[in-house]
Design an enzyme around this catalytic site. Structure first.
Site, PDB file in Angstrom:
ATOM      1  CG  ASP A   9      50.327 129.985  16.729  1.00 52.73           C
ATOM      2  OD1 ASP A   9      50.683 130.220  17.878  1.00 52.73           O
ATOM      3  OD2 ASP A   9      51.192 129.394  16.160  1.00 52.73           O
ATOM      4  CB  SER A  10      54.128 133.233  16.228  1.00 54.57           C
ATOM      5  OG  SER A  10      54.229 131.828  16.682  1.00 54.57           O
ATOM      6  CB  CYS A  72      50.661 132.785  19.867  1.00 55.42           C
ATOM      7  SG  CYS A  72      52.257 133.378  19.894  1.00 55.42           S
ATOM      8  CD  GLU A 151      56.370 127.900  12.198  1.00 56.23           C
ATOM      9  OE1 GLU A 151      55.830 128.041  11.074  1.00 56.23           O
ATOM     10  OE2 GLU A 151      55.192 128.139  13.188  1.00 56.23           O
ATOM     11  CB  CYS A 184      55.460 127.023  22.973  1.00 58.40           C
ATOM     12  SG  CYS A 184      55.463 127.368  21.300  1.00 58.40           S
ATOM     13  CG  HIS A 186      54.989 126.304  17.295  1.00 55.27           C
ATOM     14  ND1 HIS A 186      54.419 127.576  17.501  1.00 55.27           N
ATOM     15  CD2 HIS A 186      55.584 126.161  15.911  1.00 55.27           C
ATOM     16  CE1 HIS A 186      54.439 128.367  16.567  1.00 55.27           C
ATOM     17  NE2 HIS A 186      54.910 127.512  15.501  1.00 55.27           N
TER      18      HIS A 186
END
Length: 273
Positions: A9-10, A72, A151, A184, A186
């Site tokens: 994943d990013s 991702c 993040e 996404c 996230h």
């Protein structure tokens, strides 16, 4: 098969997929790599995302993984087909499972998608949804402020609520959707905020459960399921701030993560060049 399953994943977003994978496949060992130092991928050019993704893939191939899960959406949109054609192991993305889950959920075929700039501009979700059912109407919205917020560990509170409310406002105007895809990985970390903003009549869908189900089926089909009853110790790697990663991971999983290491990916060359 004793080999681990790789998850890339990013950043920390793919942990939402990893948790569901671990729940549905409790015997399997997972190695997770999050490129937090270069996150977010969404605003980056396609070729750069492909290069970064291949760097993560090369790192995990050194761990002799038996399956790769691209957790991702941006990386899935830009690299999944290439990875599937190139690698000798099964490769799964998160877009198709998320689309299928949304179609199961929707009653009026009006589906919304929120994601990074890269995912939305790729039109990967509309293409996938319409390939399954051409009569579906899709409305997408890029949410560039969400990933940096997540993040940073801002997952609740007044600041997070304000960012979510401001960002989602264009999606709410005159929209008749009954289902919203969190495009996404996230975003499930702030699903409660998105749900509160969109209202109880909207089904908010994340791809983790469907992705894990697909992984299980593919492992079984290829005879790759882990045998025995040993309890796996999962490994986590990050390219960025370890404490931020650990804090998000520990808040998302049922127990603190045991193995977390810092890695450097820059020297690894891309197979996509």
């Amino acid at each position: 098969m004793q080999q681990p399953i790789g998850v890339i994943d990013s950043g920390v977003g793919g942990l939402t997929v990893a948790r569901e994978l671990m729940r549905q496949l409790p015997k399997e060992k997972f190695i997770y790599l999050g490129d937090t130092r270069r996150c977010p991928y969404g605003p980056r050019p396609k070729e750069q995302v492909k290069r970064y993704t291949w760097q993560m893939v090369h790192y995990l191939l050194e761990e002799n993984i038996k399956m790769l899960i691209v957790a991702c959406n941006t990386a899935t949109a830009y690299t999944l087909q290439e990875l599937q054609q190139t690698l000798a192991i099964p490769v799964i993305g998160v877009i198709e499972p998320g689309a299928r889950a949304a179609i199961k959920s929707s009653q009026n075929k009006q589906i919304g998608v929120i994601g990074t700039e890269g995912t939305i501009s790729s039109e990967a979700y509309p293409k996938t949804l319409k390939a399954i059912d051409h009569s579906i109407s899709v409305d997408g919205l890029a949410c560039p402020s969400f990933v940096p917020m997540i993040e940073s560990g801002i997952l609740s509170g007044e600041e997070a609520e304000k960012i979510v409310s401001t960002t989602l406002k264009p999606l709410k105007k005159g929209n008749k959707m009954d289902t919203l895809i969190l495009g996404c990985t996230h975003y499930p970390l702030i699903k409660h905020l998105v749900q509160a903003e969109m209202g109880v009549d909207i089904q908010v869908i994340s791809s983790g459960e469907e992705t894990a189900r697909e992984a299980s089926l593919i492992l079984a089909y290829h005879g790759l399921l882990q045998q025995g009853n040993s309890i796996p110790v999962h490994e986590f790697y990050t390219t960025g701030d370890m404490e931020k990663f650990r804090n998000v991971a520990n808040s998302w999983f049922d127990a603190p993560i045991q193995v977390l290491e810092l890695v450097e990916l820059d020297p690894i060359q891309s197979s996509a060049n």
